[in-house]
Write a protein that holds these residues in place. Structure first.
Motif, mmCIF file in Angstrom:
data_model
loop_
_atom_site.group_PDB
_atom_site.id
_atom_site.type_symbol
_atom_site.label_atom_id
_atom_site.label_comp_id
_atom_site.label_asym_id
_atom_site.label_seq_id
_atom_site.Cartn_x
_atom_site.Cartn_y
_atom_site.Cartn_z
ATOM 1 N N TYR A 1 -17.303 15.653 -11.997
ATOM 2 C CA TYR A 1 -18.450 16.465 -12.415
ATOM 3 C C TYR A 1 -18.126 17.953 -12.308
ATOM 4 C CZ TYR A 1 -19.522 17.107 -7.397
ATOM 5 O OH TYR A 1 -19.465 17.437 -6.062
ATOM 6 N N GLY A 2 -18.990 18.762 -12.903
ATOM 7 C CA GLY A 2 -18.810 20.204 -12.907
ATOM 8 C C GLY A 2 -19.774 20.834 -13.887
ATOM 9 N N ARG A 3 -20.015 22.123 -13.747
ATOM 10 C CA ARG A 3 -21.007 22.789 -14.591
ATOM 11 C C ARG A 3 -20.627 22.723 -16.063
ATOM 12 N NH1 ARG A 3 -20.692 27.525 -17.268
ATOM 13 N NH2 ARG A 3 -21.812 28.996 -15.952
ATOM 14 N N ARG A 4 -21.625 22.908 -16.910
ATOM 15 C CA ARG A 4 -21.402 22.878 -18.357
ATOM 16 C C ARG A 4 -20.303 23.849 -18.770
ATOM 17 N NH1 ARG A 4 -25.507 21.987 -22.355
ATOM 18 N NH2 ARG A 4 -25.277 24.155 -23.006
ATOM 19 N N THR B 1 -14.783 17.487 -20.527
ATOM 20 C CA THR B 1 -14.553 16.580 -21.656
ATOM 21 C C THR B 1 -13.123 16.690 -22.162
ATOM 22 O OG1 THR B 1 -16.882 16.635 -22.300
ATOM 23 C CG2 THR B 1 -15.277 15.992 -23.993
ATOM 24 N N GLU B 2 -12.634 17.916 -22.322
ATOM 25 C CA GLU B 2 -11.261 18.091 -22.798
ATOM 26 C C GLU B 2 -10.257 17.525 -21.791
ATOM 27 O OE1 GLU B 2 -8.268 19.014 -25.404
ATOM 28 O OE2 GLU B 2 -10.432 19.030 -25.734
ATOM 29 N N LEU B 3 -10.547 17.673 -20.512
ATOM 30 C CA LEU B 3 -9.692 17.095 -19.471
ATOM 31 C C LEU B 3 -9.622 15.576 -19.634
ATOM 32 C CD1 LEU B 3 -8.190 17.095 -16.695
ATOM 33 C CD2 LEU B 3 -10.456 17.057 -15.619
ATOM 34 N N LEU B 4 -10.761 14.939 -19.808
ATOM 35 C CA LEU B 4 -10.800 13.479 -19.908
ATOM 36 C C LEU B 4 -10.135 12.990 -21.192
ATOM 37 C CD1 LEU B 4 -14.416 13.011 -18.560
ATOM 38 C CD2 LEU B 4 -12.314 12.258 -17.433
ATOM 39 N N ILE C 1 -25.249 19.018 -12.033
ATOM 40 C CA ILE C 1 -24.807 18.956 -10.634
ATOM 41 C C ILE C 1 -25.843 18.247 -9.789
ATOM 42 C CG2 ILE C 1 -24.021 20.315 -8.658
ATOM 43 C CD1 ILE C 1 -22.197 20.556 -11.053
ATOM 44 N N SER C 2 -27.121 18.525 -10.030
ATOM 45 C CA SER C 2 -28.172 17.931 -9.207
ATOM 46 C C SER C 2 -28.166 16.410 -9.327
ATOM 47 C CB SER C 2 -29.542 18.484 -9.605
ATOM 48 O OG SER C 2 -29.797 18.286 -10.987
ATOM 49 N N ILE C 3 -28.081 15.891 -10.540
ATOM 50 C CA ILE C 3 -28.092 14.439 -10.711
ATOM 51 C C ILE C 3 -26.810 13.816 -10.183
ATOM 52 C CG2 ILE C 3 -28.061 12.586 -12.438
ATOM 53 C CD1 ILE C 3 -30.049 14.180 -14.073
ATOM 54 N N MET C 4 -25.673 14.421 -10.456
ATOM 55 C CA MET C 4 -24.404 13.841 -10.011
ATOM 56 C C MET C 4 -24.316 13.810 -8.487
ATOM 57 S SD MET C 4 -22.863 12.763 -12.684
ATOM 58 C CE MET C 4 -21.193 12.423 -12.142
ATOM 59 N N GLU C 5 -24.783 14.866 -7.815
ATOM 60 C CA GLU C 5 -24.661 14.904 -6.351
ATOM 61 C C GLU C 5 -25.743 14.090 -5.654
ATOM 62 O OE1 GLU C 5 -22.066 18.905 -5.514
ATOM 63 O OE2 GLU C 5 -24.172 18.938 -4.919
ATOM 64 N N GLN C 6 -26.905 13.953 -6.275
ATOM 65 C CA GLN C 6 -27.989 13.227 -5.618
ATOM 66 C C GLN C 6 -28.075 11.773 -6.061
ATOM 67 O OE1 GLN C 6 -31.608 15.585 -6.165
ATOM 68 N NE2 GLN C 6 -30.477 17.460 -5.750
ATOM 69 N N GLY D 1 -20.778 4.852 -1.700
ATOM 70 C CA GLY D 1 -19.793 3.981 -1.064
ATOM 71 C C GLY D 1 -18.952 3.179 -2.038
ATOM 72 N N ARG D 2 -19.315 3.196 -3.323
ATOM 73 C CA ARG D 2 -18.521 2.458 -4.314
ATOM 74 C C ARG D 2 -17.381 3.292 -4.876
ATOM 75 N NH1 ARG D 2 -23.176 0.003 -2.543
ATOM 76 N NH2 ARG D 2 -23.135 -2.196 -3.157
ATOM 77 N N ARG D 3 -17.571 4.588 -4.943
ATOM 78 C CA ARG D 3 -16.548 5.433 -5.570
ATOM 79 C C ARG D 3 -15.226 5.319 -4.818
ATOM 80 N NH1 ARG D 3 -19.319 8.777 -2.175
ATOM 81 N NH2 ARG D 3 -18.127 10.344 -1.022
ATOM 82 N N THR D 4 -14.138 5.375 -5.541
ATOM 83 C CA THR D 4 -12.811 5.378 -4.929
ATOM 84 C C THR D 4 -12.179 6.768 -5.002
ATOM 85 O OG1 THR D 4 -11.820 4.673 -7.023
ATOM 86 C CG2 THR D 4 -12.448 2.940 -5.459
ATOM 87 N N GLY D 5 -12.860 7.680 -5.677
ATOM 88 C CA GLY D 5 -12.379 9.053 -5.752
ATOM 89 C C GLY D 5 -13.408 9.921 -6.457
ATOM 90 N N GLN D 6 -13.394 11.209 -6.158
ATOM 91 C CA GLN D 6 -14.298 12.138 -6.846
ATOM 92 C C GLN D 6 -13.616 13.490 -6.993
ATOM 93 O OE1 GLN D 6 -17.298 12.073 -3.525
ATOM 94 N NE2 GLN D 6 -17.381 14.302 -3.897
ATOM 95 N N TRP D 7 -14.032 14.241 -8.023
ATOM 96 C CA TRP D 7 -13.426 15.552 -8.271
ATOM 97 C C TRP D 7 -14.467 16.447 -8.932
ATOM 98 C CZ3 TRP D 7 -8.140 16.616 -7.259
ATOM 99 C CH2 TRP D 7 -7.733 17.916 -7.582
#
Length: 469
Positions: free
Chosen positions: A31-34, A39-42, A155-160, A171-177
């Motif tokens: 995740y990250g700000r607009r 998207t280009e990274l992915l 950010i609010s939705i992704m973090e909360q 607890g399901r995630r295996t990594g975050q960035w």
């Protein structure tokens, strides 16, 4: 963001590649700000892989399931897959994982990467989506050779709702960035300008790739600012309000508070007085802004966590510039009074740049561009009563304290020495390991004459010519 200017995402790509090469299924949150370049990274990550990229929309769940089915159908090269009416996301992914083509692909590559971009759009439509994807992961994907990447700009939705303790996906995630803006050092790859001009661009945009690509390198800095910020309907004239509307349904009070901070009202009392909002309301809104990394709370670097000497600043240079210069001038910009607005911006830009140069210097220290051989435990501003030091770095292992003054101006040798001598005097008022510590006084400026002689006198001194841009 264009493929030509895909710049300096080495660490992000390495992280994704490492997770892709692991010998287990992966659930990655990115995740990250607009406009920061997620998207280009992915897309770049998927470039040499057989994978699925799906961009969620704000439409209904049924519509999104249809969009997902079509993308999966194209991936499987099976038109019949999209002709089925799937009642739920779970039914869709169950059907995908049991498809005969999946096993063929897995024999070629270890794992199938699946990217769902703008995942928060699904959650906004249906708050049960995290629970649905928890079930999909637990019952269907976790034991299959997949790499599921959930990406989002809110950010609010992704973090909360995704990363938060109360989220079903916790607890399901295996990594975050969290994807951050580009470093100042890489701005020259967008604009072949002088370091001074690039610093001014950073003061107005930060390292947001989508904003940097809007600049025309064949014209000068102020021509670009006029075109991008001071013209009715221009992209960067409107972008800040869109950013806030993306995070807040009712952004009016947030706009008021951010404008107050941008105008150098940085204490809680000053913000309350400037906005006319009551204390509890301001505290509540500031708390939300800090959680979203829009506002940063500061304490004197050596103060205890319980200290009341708190100040607030806008973390994002683009938002800082917009609230300081564009938001107050929106009526004039709408009235096409561009020349008059430009004159007012230019008149006050030097003062604004001084504050942003402190922030840029802080970034360069954290990135170890400045003082690269020193391991810093703490870094921040220091103040006591009327006395202030722009930046103080603490190195606990070496009992070392570095006091830094930042000056966005051209300095003669004598002017620089005068600033450093005053800094030495102020540094004696900082209470931290006074018996044993070593103190280094440093000056960072736009341009400083006589640097070699100043260094011989025992000071650290750097200007923009020392930055390897």
């Amino acid at each position: 963001m264009s493929h030509i200017n895909f710049i300096n995402r080495t660490h992000e790509l390495a992280f994704l590649e490492d997770r892709y090469r692991s010998h287990k299924s992966e659930l990655i949150i990115l995740y990250g700000r607009r406009r920061v370049g997620k998207t280009e990274l992915l897309i770049r990550f998927l470039k040499d892989k057989q994978g699925i990229y799906i961009l969620a929309t704000t439409e209904s769940e049924k519509t999104n399931i249809g969009i997902f089915a079509q993308e999966i159908s194209d991936f499987l090269n099976d038109p019949n897959f999209a002709r089925v009416s799937y009642p739920s996301f779970e039914a869709l992914w169950t059907s995908f994982l049991s498809h005969h083509q999946v096993q063929k692909i897995v024999r070629i590559q270890q794992k199938i990467p699946i990217v769902i971009d703008e995942f928060p759009y699904l959650i906004e439509r249906d708050r049960s989506v995290p629970s649905q994807f928890q079930r999909i992961w637990d019952l269907h994907m976790r034991d299959n050779p997949v790499m599921l990447v959930l990406s989002g700009s809110s950010i609010s939705i992704m973090e909360q709702e995704v990363l938060g303790y109360k989220s079903p996906l916790y607890g399901r995630r295996t990594g975050q960035w969290q994807v951050e803006p580009l470093s100042f050092l890489h701005m020259k790859e967008f604009l072949p300008w002088s370091c001074v001009d690039l610093a001014q661009v950073w003061f107005t945009t930060g390292g947001i790739p989508a904003y940097l690509e809007l600049f025309d390198p064949t014209t000068d800095f102020w021509s670009n600012i006029t075109r991008l910020f001071l013209t009715k309907g221009a992209y960067l004239t409107m972008e800040a309000e869109l950013l806030l509307q993306y995070e807040f349904r009712e952004p009016a009070n947030y706009l008021t508070i951010l404008k107050a901070i941008a105008e150098r009202n940085t204490s809680l009392g000053e913000i309350i007085q400037q906005t006319g909002l009551d204390r509890s309301m301001v505290s509540k809104y500031l708390s939300v802004l800090m959680k979203l990394h829009i506002v940063h709370e500061e304490l004197p670097v050596t103060a205890s966590p319980g200290s009341r000497k708190r100040r607030y600043r806008i973390s994002d240079p683009y938002l800082s510039f917009w609230f300081r210069f564009i938001y107050p001038e929106m009526t004039a910009i709408e009235a096409r009074q561009t020349p008059e607005v430009l004159t007012r911006v230019q008149k006050n830009f030097s003062l604004y740049s001084g504050a942003l140069f402190e922030l840029l210097t802080e970034h360069l220290i954290r990135e170890r561009v400045l003082f690269p051989h020193i391991h810093i435990n703490q870094l921040g501003r220091w103040w006591h009563n009327e006395m202030e030091i722009d930046l103080v770095s603490i190195c606990e292992d070496e009992d070392l304290m570095i006091c830094v003054e930042c000056k966005w101006t051209d300095l003669s040798k004598n002017e620089a020495m005068s600033i450093l001598k005053k800094l030495e005097e102020k540094s004696r008022n900082i209470w931290w390991r006074n018996e044993n510590r070593k103190t280094i006084c440093a000056l960072v400026g736009k341009k400083i004459s006589g640097k070699d002689e100043i260094r011989k006198a025992g000071y650290e001194v750097h200007d923009l010519s020392d930055i390897p841009y």
